[in-house]
Motif scaffolding. Structure first.
Motif, PDB file in Angstrom:
ATOM      1  N   GLN A  18       0.823  -1.212   0.000  1.00 60.75           N
ATOM      2  CA  GLN A  18       0.000   0.000   0.000  1.00 60.75           C
ATOM      3  C   GLN A  18       0.855   1.260   0.000  1.00 60.75           C
ATOM      4  O   GLN A  18       0.590   2.202  -0.757  1.00 60.75           O
ATOM      5  CB  GLN A  18      -0.914   0.009   1.225  1.00 60.75           C
ATOM      6  N   ILE A  21       2.404   1.786  -3.389  1.00 55.13           N
ATOM      7  CA  ILE A  21       1.422   2.294  -4.357  1.00 55.13           C
ATOM      8  C   ILE A  21       1.168   3.776  -4.126  1.00 55.13           C
ATOM      9  O   ILE A  21       1.105   4.567  -5.083  1.00 55.13           O
ATOM     10  CB  ILE A  21       0.111   1.496  -4.259  1.00 55.13           C
ATOM     11  N   LYS A  22       1.051   4.189  -2.878  1.00 52.48           N
ATOM     12  CA  LYS A  22       0.801   5.597  -2.577  1.00 52.48           C
ATOM     13  C   LYS A  22       1.973   6.477  -2.990  1.00 52.48           C
ATOM     14  O   LYS A  22       1.776   7.597  -3.482  1.00 52.48           O
ATOM     15  CB  LYS A  22       0.502   5.770  -1.089  1.00 52.48           C
ATOM     16  N   CYS A  85      -5.227   0.247  -4.123  1.00 49.66           N
ATOM     17  CA  CYS A  85      -4.844   0.602  -2.755  1.00 49.66           C
ATOM     18  C   CYS A  85      -6.040   0.536  -1.812  1.00 49.66           C
ATOM     19  O   CYS A  85      -5.941   0.031  -0.687  1.00 49.66           O
ATOM     20  CB  CYS A  85      -4.230   1.991  -2.753  1.00 49.66           C
ATOM     21  N   GLU A  89      -7.213  -2.026   1.625  1.00 45.79           N
ATOM     22  CA  GLU A  89      -7.495  -1.459   2.944  1.00 45.79           C
ATOM     23  C   GLU A  89      -8.270  -2.415   3.840  1.00 45.79           C
ATOM     24  O   GLU A  89      -8.082  -2.440   5.047  1.00 45.79           O
ATOM     25  CB  GLU A  89      -8.275  -0.148   2.803  1.00 45.79           C
ATOM     26  N   LEU A 199      -8.937   8.623  -1.628  1.00 46.55           N
ATOM     27  CA  LEU A 199      -7.523   8.545  -1.263  1.00 46.55           C
ATOM     28  C   LEU A 199      -7.094   9.708  -0.384  1.00 46.55           C
ATOM     29  O   LEU A 199      -6.240   9.546   0.494  1.00 46.55           O
ATOM     30  CB  LEU A 199      -6.658   8.498  -2.525  1.00 46.55           C
TER      31      LEU A 199
END
Length: 744
Positions: A18, A21-22, A85, A89, A199
């Motif tokens: 995650q 990806i962010k 992403c 979660e 996001l």
């Protein structure tokens, strides 16, 4: 503690994916912003863009390949990565183990601006707003500098114009370029299932105000853009452009424009109705502007609130406006604003597919205060966060009106039901109340839904205490929150202490507190929940007889075609949404690539001087819509079949219940009940009612000594502003503010 596994991956590895990806999303976003920063400069137009054209233009995409690459692809890639992403979660729910560093991000939701045209603005919203305003100011100043520096008397005289006329022409162009910048961001706030909003911790409900102000800005700029050109054409005698026909050798003729002199052997061209085969089409721009002005006028608060259906009808002119905007500037330049509209188009079509289903309404609860609780059958796999929003439509009342309501049920306490609460305050809700409260209530209601749309995941467990401040029907978001905490408390989890401050106008409104529990009650023990309810009745000084009336409960007969509420793209909706975005874009690229390579390029050879702009733009727009329809429909049908298969398996394995089969005639009843279960009596023991006064919010909030207090407010604008002011004070560093607002 057990680690969550996905294909053998531990929890920590999923968390690291995650983060990766962010970071990738951040890098792509910074590159995208750099393009916007450089676009008003000569460096971009004279150096960057030609180099990109050399590498991106081909027989498959032509000049639009460069625009798709630098403007459309980054945002759609961010949206796809964001979906991935967000899908991860649900496997990384570590809300109980948040580090102090993680908790710092909570301050980004703290209010920083309390009163003004935008209402309450958080640090996150302010950051996005400041970046946009800076980009807007920079674009205007850079365009002015680039355009005006070469305008002199000599250059103007060569064109047969005055200096101020040349500058007016440049200003008109500038207004159009800056208006397109605002248009590029216009559709992001109204994309309800937007992964980009999610996001950054925002929702469509909280950002719709920015859509309104962006709409004002866009139409102001485009209107000024059109008026400047009209003034310029009129002053330079181009409103009716005269072409003098000069004979040449070999019986050929040359058309020479004359702006100020009329000739006998000449013909005129009306500039405002000019539709060029190649280049800008003025007539298309005027149609786009006129349809935008119609939307603008009917969306004003005075018109919208009194004539909602007129506003609703005319707002669909956005289809006409966007289509003719594309025809006005050409599809290549439209790629600049394409990403936001593309994501909105996908979201809108998915909403359309979901709204075609008829939803099974099981029962209704009518309170003495004219509030109604509607209980729907729900797919057990459908999950949502507390305080989610669902839009409903009832054709028997209005075929076109859709109204948003807070979901008051809870995934864990109500696994097979989904509930909303409607307060009879407007004409639409009054008609519904009359249908349900009449001596012979309706047998069934034909209902369609869109949603539910969940807010960003909010962990209530990170707070030591929660103060919930509500005004009137604003209590509805807190019903789902309290039910969630009841479930968590029954599982022996440590839950925060809760103080509910509920403000009502009349004594009858106190019956809204009965909705804190489902109609069927709950088997969960609430003794572990530290709950205190302070109710304030502002207009009545003593209890009234209306509050002693009994609640009316109604069971309704479902139809065979009714279906439970389910996610439009199934339980893995974020993953499917990412697949729809990427697959539809790939289909779109394939279609326009084949069209350009085998049809347009053999005619035009990438000169952009032969094949008509309007025809190419129209075909590309149709391809875009077809791509979205194909990808979204296939995903919707696949998940619908999967849901039906799972439902049949559940029905085969379970005994028939009122939730899973049509309700017999003998089951339908309309009775008045008084809920006096043990749980309800427990709620009454912790409830204190104050008549004839309002709460002292300053005193209530400042008395909390806990170091981490979550303050949630839902109610009138004045109440939200007062609570925000208290929480943003330097004396209340322990208060963390969040509001729910549905007024726009």
């Amino acid at each position: 503690m057990d680690l969550v596994q996905i294909k053998g991956w531990p929890h920590e590895q999923i968390k690291s994916i995650q983060i990766t990806i962010k970071l990738l999303i951040l890098v792509i976003f910074l590159g995208y912003i750099m393009i916007w920063i450089m676009m008003p400069t000569n460096v971009f137009w004279l150096h960057w863009l030609p180099d990109i054209h050399k590498k991106a233009d081909s027989t498959y995409f032509g000049e639009q390949g460069a625009y798709i690459l630098i403007y459309s692809s980054p945002i759609l890639l961010i949206a796809t990565l964001g979906c991935l992403c967000l899908h991860l979660e649900k496997y990384t729910d570590d809300s109980e183990n948040r580090t102090p560093r993680d908790r710092r991000f909570v301050t980004w939701r703290q209010p920083v601006l309390l009163r003004g045209p935008l209402g309450i603005v958080s640090w996150t919203e302010l950051s996005c707003l400041v970046m946009f305003v800076v980009l807007l100011v920079w674009s205007v100043s850079a365009y002015v500098h680039s355009m005006f520096k070469n305008i002199t008397r000599q250059s103007a005289s060569k064109m047969g114009e005055l200096v101020w006329e040349v500058k007016l022409d440049s200003v008109a162009l500038l207004l159009g370029l800056v208006g397109n910048l605002c248009l590029s961001f216009l559709f992001f706030p109204v994309t309800r299932g937007s992964p980009i909003l999610r996001l950054v911790g925002l929702t469509s409900e909280s950002t719709v105000k920015y859509h309104i102000w962006l709409g004002h800005t866009v139409l102001t700029l485009f209107t000024a853009h059109g008026l400047c050109y009209i003034i310029f054409w009129a002053n330079t005698h181009q409103m009716l452009e005269v072409y003098h026909i000069l004979p040449l050798q070999s019986h050929k003729f040359e058309l020479v424009p004359h702006r100020r002199i009329k000739f006998s052997n000449a013909f005129v061209n009306l500039q405002m109705l000019k539709w060029s085969k190649v280049g800008i089409s003025n007539a298309a721009g005027e149609v786009a502007l006129l349809s935008g002005l119609a939307m603008w006028i009917t969306s004003l608060s005075v018109v919208r609130r009194k004539l909602f259906e007129l506003f609703f009808y005319t707002h669909h002119l956005y289809i006409v406006s966007i289509l003719f905007f594309v025809l006005h500037v050409g599809f290549s330049y439209s790629c600049i604003m394409l990403p936001g509209f593309y994501l909105f188009l996908i979201d809108r079509f998915l909403r359309f597919l979901q709204s075609q289903q008829r939803i099974r309404l099981i029962s209704a609860r009518v309170l003495p205060c004219q509030a109604m609780e509607l209980n729907f059958s729900k797919d057990p796999k459908l999950t949502y966060n507390p305080s989610s929003i669902m839009f409903i439509n009832m054709k028997s009342i209005s075929k076109l009106q859709w109204h948003p309501f807070t979901v008051t049920s809870n995934n864990n306490i109500d696994p097979d039901q989904l509930s909303i609460v409607i307060k009879s305050e407007g004409s639409w809700s009054q008609k519904l109340y009359e249908k349900l409260s009449s001596p012979t209530p309706t047998d069934r209601l034909d209902i369609s839904v869109e949603g539910p749309y969940s807010p960003t995941s909010t962990s209530f467990l990170r707070h030591e205490m929660l103060v919930l401040v509500s005004g009137g029907s604003g209590i509805t978001p807190f019903i789902s929150i309290i039910r969630e905490l009841i479930f968590l408390a029954s599982t022996k989890k440590k839950t925060p202490r809760i103080l509910l401050v509920a403000v009502f106008k009349k004594s009858a409104d106190l019956t809204m507190l009965d909705l804190l529990l489902p109609l069927s009650g709950t088997s969960h023990d609430i003794s572990h929940l530290q709950l205190q309810i302070q109710a304030y009745v502002t207009r009545d000084r003593n209890p009234s007889t209306d509050s002693q009336k009994l609640t009316q409960s109604i069971w309704l007969k479902p139809s065979v075609v009714d279906r439970p509420v389910s996610a439009v793209l199934g339980s893995n909706s974020w993953l499917w949404l990412g697949a729809v975005i990427s697959a539809s874009f790939i289909i779109f690229l394939l279609l326009i690539g084949l069209l350009n390579h085998y049809y347009i390029y053999p005619v035009d050879h990438n000169t952009n001087m032969i094949y008509p702009y309007a025809a190419r733009s129209m075909i590309n727009t149709v391809f875009l819509c077809v791509s979205v329809v194909i990808a979204a429909t296939l995903a919707f049908i696949w998940n619908k079949k999967q849901n039906m298969r799972d439902t049949r398996q559940i029905q085969d394995s379970d005994s028939p219940t009122p939730m899973s089969c049509p309700v017999p005639e003998s089951w339908r009843y309309n009775v008045e009940t008084e809920l006096e279960s043990i749980t309800h009596r427990s709620f009454k023991q912790v409830t204190t009612v104050h008549y004839g006064r309002r709460p002292n919010l300053q005193k209530i909030l400042s008395e909390n000594s806990e170091s981490n207090v979550g303050v949630l407010v839902s109610g009138p604008k004045k109440m939200r502003e007062d609570v925000a002011g208290i929480c943003s004070s330097d004396l209340t560093k322990n208060l963390h503010y969040r509001s729910f607002s549905f007024n726009w």
